[in-house]
Design a protein around this motif. Sequence first.
Motif, PDB file in Angstrom:
ATOM      1  N   ALA A  84     -48.982 -43.267-124.278  1.00 51.81           N
ATOM      2  CA  ALA A  84     -48.938 -42.258-123.210  1.00 51.81           C
ATOM      3  C   ALA A  84     -50.332 -41.754-122.855  1.00 51.81           C
ATOM      4  N   ASP A  85     -51.338 -42.583-123.099  1.00 47.15           N
ATOM      5  CA  ASP A  85     -52.714 -42.157-122.853  1.00 47.15           C
ATOM      6  C   ASP A  85     -53.328 -42.783-121.600  1.00 47.15           C
ATOM      7  N   GLY A  86     -52.524 -43.466-120.793  1.00 46.80           N
ATOM      8  CA  GLY A  86     -53.032 -44.051-119.558  1.00 46.80           C
ATOM      9  C   GLY A  86     -53.423 -42.966-118.574  1.00 46.80           C
ATOM     10  N   GLU A  87     -54.600 -43.086-117.992  1.00 47.33           N
ATOM     11  CA  GLU A  87     -55.088 -42.092-117.036  1.00 47.33           C
ATOM     12  C   GLU A  87     -55.201 -42.643-115.622  1.00 47.33           C
ATOM     13  N   ALA A  88     -55.220 -43.947-115.461  1.00 45.77           N
ATOM     14  CA  ALA A  88     -55.497 -44.582-114.170  1.00 45.77           C
ATOM     15  C   ALA A  88     -54.278 -44.598-113.255  1.00 45.77           C
ATOM     16  N   ILE A  89     -54.531 -44.915-112.001  1.00 43.94           N
ATOM     17  CA  ILE A  89     -53.446 -45.167-111.054  1.00 43.94           C
ATOM     18  C   ILE A  89     -52.609 -46.305-111.613  1.00 43.94           C
ATOM     19  N   GLY A  90     -51.314 -46.146-111.574  1.00 45.36           N
ATOM     20  CA  GLY A  90     -50.413 -47.185-112.060  1.00 45.36           C
ATOM     21  C   GLY A  90     -49.967 -47.021-113.496  1.00 45.36           C
ATOM     22  N   THR A  91     -50.437 -45.978-114.193  1.00 49.02           N
ATOM     23  CA  THR A  91     -50.052 -45.796-115.597  1.00 49.02           C
ATOM     24  C   THR A  91     -49.042 -44.666-115.814  1.00 49.02           C
ATOM     25  N   GLY A  92     -48.774 -43.869-114.803  1.00 44.72           N
ATOM     26  CA  GLY A  92     -47.880 -42.721-114.962  1.00 44.72           C
ATOM     27  C   GLY A  92     -46.473 -43.080-115.379  1.00 44.72           C
ATOM     28  N   ASN A  93     -45.927 -44.148-114.807  1.00 44.90           N
ATOM     29  CA  ASN A  93     -44.559 -44.534-115.151  1.00 44.90           C
ATOM     30  C   ASN A  93     -44.444 -44.927-116.616  1.00 44.90           C
ATOM     31  N   GLN A  94     -45.382 -45.754-117.101  1.00 44.73           N
ATOM     32  CA  GLN A  94     -45.330 -46.164-118.509  1.00 44.73           C
ATOM     33  C   GLN A  94     -45.559 -44.975-119.434  1.00 44.73           C
ATOM     34  N   PRO A 127     -46.705 -38.085-112.905  1.00 41.94           N
ATOM     35  CA  PRO A 127     -47.907 -38.851-112.552  1.00 41.94           C
ATOM     36  C   PRO A 127     -48.976 -38.816-113.643  1.00 41.94           C
ATOM     37  N   SER A 128     -49.745 -39.894-113.717  1.00 46.98           N
ATOM     38  CA  SER A 128     -50.894 -39.948-114.629  1.00 46.98           C
ATOM     39  C   SER A 128     -51.972 -38.995-114.116  1.00 46.98           C
ATOM     40  N   LEU A 129     -53.024 -38.827-114.900  1.00 46.38           N
ATOM     41  CA  LEU A 129     -54.121 -37.943-114.516  1.00 46.38           C
ATOM     42  C   LEU A 129     -54.700 -38.326-113.152  1.00 46.38           C
ATOM     43  N   GLU A 130     -55.027 -39.598-112.944  1.00 41.11           N
ATOM     44  CA  GLU A 130     -55.627 -40.020-111.670  1.00 41.11           C
ATOM     45  C   GLU A 130     -54.636 -39.957-110.519  1.00 41.11           C
ATOM     46  N   GLU A 131     -53.378 -40.272-110.772  1.00 42.77           N
ATOM     47  CA  GLU A 131     -52.361 -40.146-109.726  1.00 42.77           C
ATOM     48  C   GLU A 131     -52.231 -38.689-109.284  1.00 42.77           C
ATOM     49  N   LEU A 132     -52.269 -37.774-110.241  1.00 38.08           N
ATOM     50  CA  LEU A 132     -52.168 -36.350-109.927  1.00 38.08           C
ATOM     51  C   LEU A 132     -53.433 -35.833-109.232  1.00 38.08           C
ATOM     52  N   ARG A 133     -54.582 -36.326-109.631  1.00 41.30           N
ATOM     53  CA  ARG A 133     -55.833 -35.928-108.956  1.00 41.30           C
ATOM     54  C   ARG A 133     -55.833 -36.383-107.495  1.00 41.30           C
ATOM     55  N   ILE A 134     -55.286 -37.561-107.231  1.00 39.47           N
ATOM     56  CA  ILE A 134     -55.155 -38.038-105.847  1.00 39.47           C
ATOM     57  C   ILE A 134     -54.193 -37.138-105.072  1.00 39.47           C
ATOM     58  N   SER A 178     -47.919 -25.367-123.685  1.00 38.76           N
ATOM     59  CA  SER A 178     -48.154 -24.530-122.506  1.00 38.76           C
ATOM     60  C   SER A 178     -47.159 -24.912-121.411  1.00 38.76           C
ATOM     61  N   THR A 179     -46.852 -23.971-120.547  1.00 40.86           N
ATOM     62  CA  THR A 179     -45.935 -24.259-119.442  1.00 40.86           C
ATOM     63  C   THR A 179     -46.716 -24.315-118.124  1.00 40.86           C
ATOM     64  N   TYR A 180     -46.592 -25.462-117.459  1.00 45.33           N
ATOM     65  CA  TYR A 180     -47.236 -25.689-116.166  1.00 45.33           C
ATOM     66  C   TYR A 180     -46.214 -26.253-115.193  1.00 45.33           C
ATOM     67  N   ARG A 181     -46.607 -26.276-113.949  1.00 42.13           N
ATOM     68  CA  ARG A 181     -45.741 -26.798-112.887  1.00 42.13           C
ATOM     69  C   ARG A 181     -45.632 -28.323-113.017  1.00 42.13           C
ATOM     70  N   VAL A 182     -44.582 -28.873-112.402  1.00 40.98           N
ATOM     71  CA  VAL A 182     -44.315 -30.306-112.483  1.00 40.98           C
ATOM     72  C   VAL A 182     -43.948 -30.820-111.085  1.00 40.98           C
ATOM     73  N   ARG A 183     -44.615 -31.905-110.686  1.00 42.44           N
ATOM     74  CA  ARG A 183     -44.274 -32.603-109.437  1.00 42.44           C
ATOM     75  C   ARG A 183     -44.103 -34.069-109.779  1.00 42.44           C
ATOM     76  N   ALA A 184     -42.994 -34.649-109.385  1.00 39.93           N
ATOM     77  CA  ALA A 184     -42.689 -36.047-109.702  1.00 39.93           C
ATOM     78  C   ALA A 184     -43.190 -36.987-108.611  1.00 39.93           C
ATOM     79  N   VAL A 185     -43.413 -38.241-109.000  1.00 37.67           N
ATOM     80  CA  VAL A 185     -43.782 -39.298-108.055  1.00 37.67           C
ATOM     81  C   VAL A 185     -42.933 -40.538-108.339  1.00 37.67           C
ATOM     82  N   ARG A 186     -42.955 -41.430-107.382  1.00 38.89           N
ATOM     83  CA  ARG A 186     -42.371 -42.763-107.553  1.00 38.89           C
ATOM     84  C   ARG A 186     -43.254 -43.741-106.796  1.00 38.89           C
ATOM     85  N   SER A 187     -43.182 -44.998-107.172  1.00 38.27           N
ATOM     86  CA  SER A 187     -43.959 -46.031-106.498  1.00 38.27           C
ATOM     87  C   SER A 187     -43.096 -46.727-105.451  1.00 38.27           C
ATOM     88  N   PHE A 188     -43.748 -47.172-104.397  1.00 41.72           N
ATOM     89  CA  PHE A 188     -43.026 -47.972-103.382  1.00 41.72           C
ATOM     90  C   PHE A 188     -43.838 -49.202-103.032  1.00 41.72           C
TER      91      PHE A 188
END
Length: 188
Positions: A84-94, A127-134, A178-188
């Motif tokens: 669960a340490d993937g940070e790049a685009i494309g790693t959030g799902n895994q 989302p992964s770190l980079e997906e969320l930063r985007i 800690s409690t933070y907000r959550v926004r989900a993504v999906r790939s298309f």
Amino acid sequence: MQRLFFLFLFISSFAQAQIVPQGFLVGKVKLAIGDAYQGGKIAYIFASGDPGYVSGQTHGLIATVADVSSGAQWGCYGSTVSGADGEAIGTGNQNTIEINMAGCSSGSAASLCANLVQGGYSDWYLPSLEELRIMRLNKSAIGGFAAADYWSSSEYNASNAYYVGFQFTGYDGRYKYSTYRVRAVRSF
């Protein structure tokens, strides 16, 4: 005769178009960040060099139209979640799959995303770190974000995971309880 001509135009236009889910005609409709599409809003369109990019095709990330939670824990405090340490685009799902396989509480940010059904789709993830930063960069076009911190699916260490601040440009590791907000993504 005029009706026959219009019928011919309709049939020939239809035969040249490729229909994709939700009735969009690829090649006839240009997708853009912020457009409503496949259960959410387009948050990012893959560019050359991105994992998932295919030349001549449009793929990317879709964000939910609203936050999934206004306050959830990342879960698994004190435990390292292998994979669960993937940070790049494309790693959030895994990352999300690994967090849920580790049993990090049914109310965790990853669990909320993985169990979400919205707009007829059930393949949402945290989302992964980079997906969320985007997503933060495109937050105005996507809409609905609070000026607050959001969890990513990227683990920092056994006690911390990455968050992204949407009220400023920061990100860092924070305690998983800690409690933070959550926004989900999906790939298309």
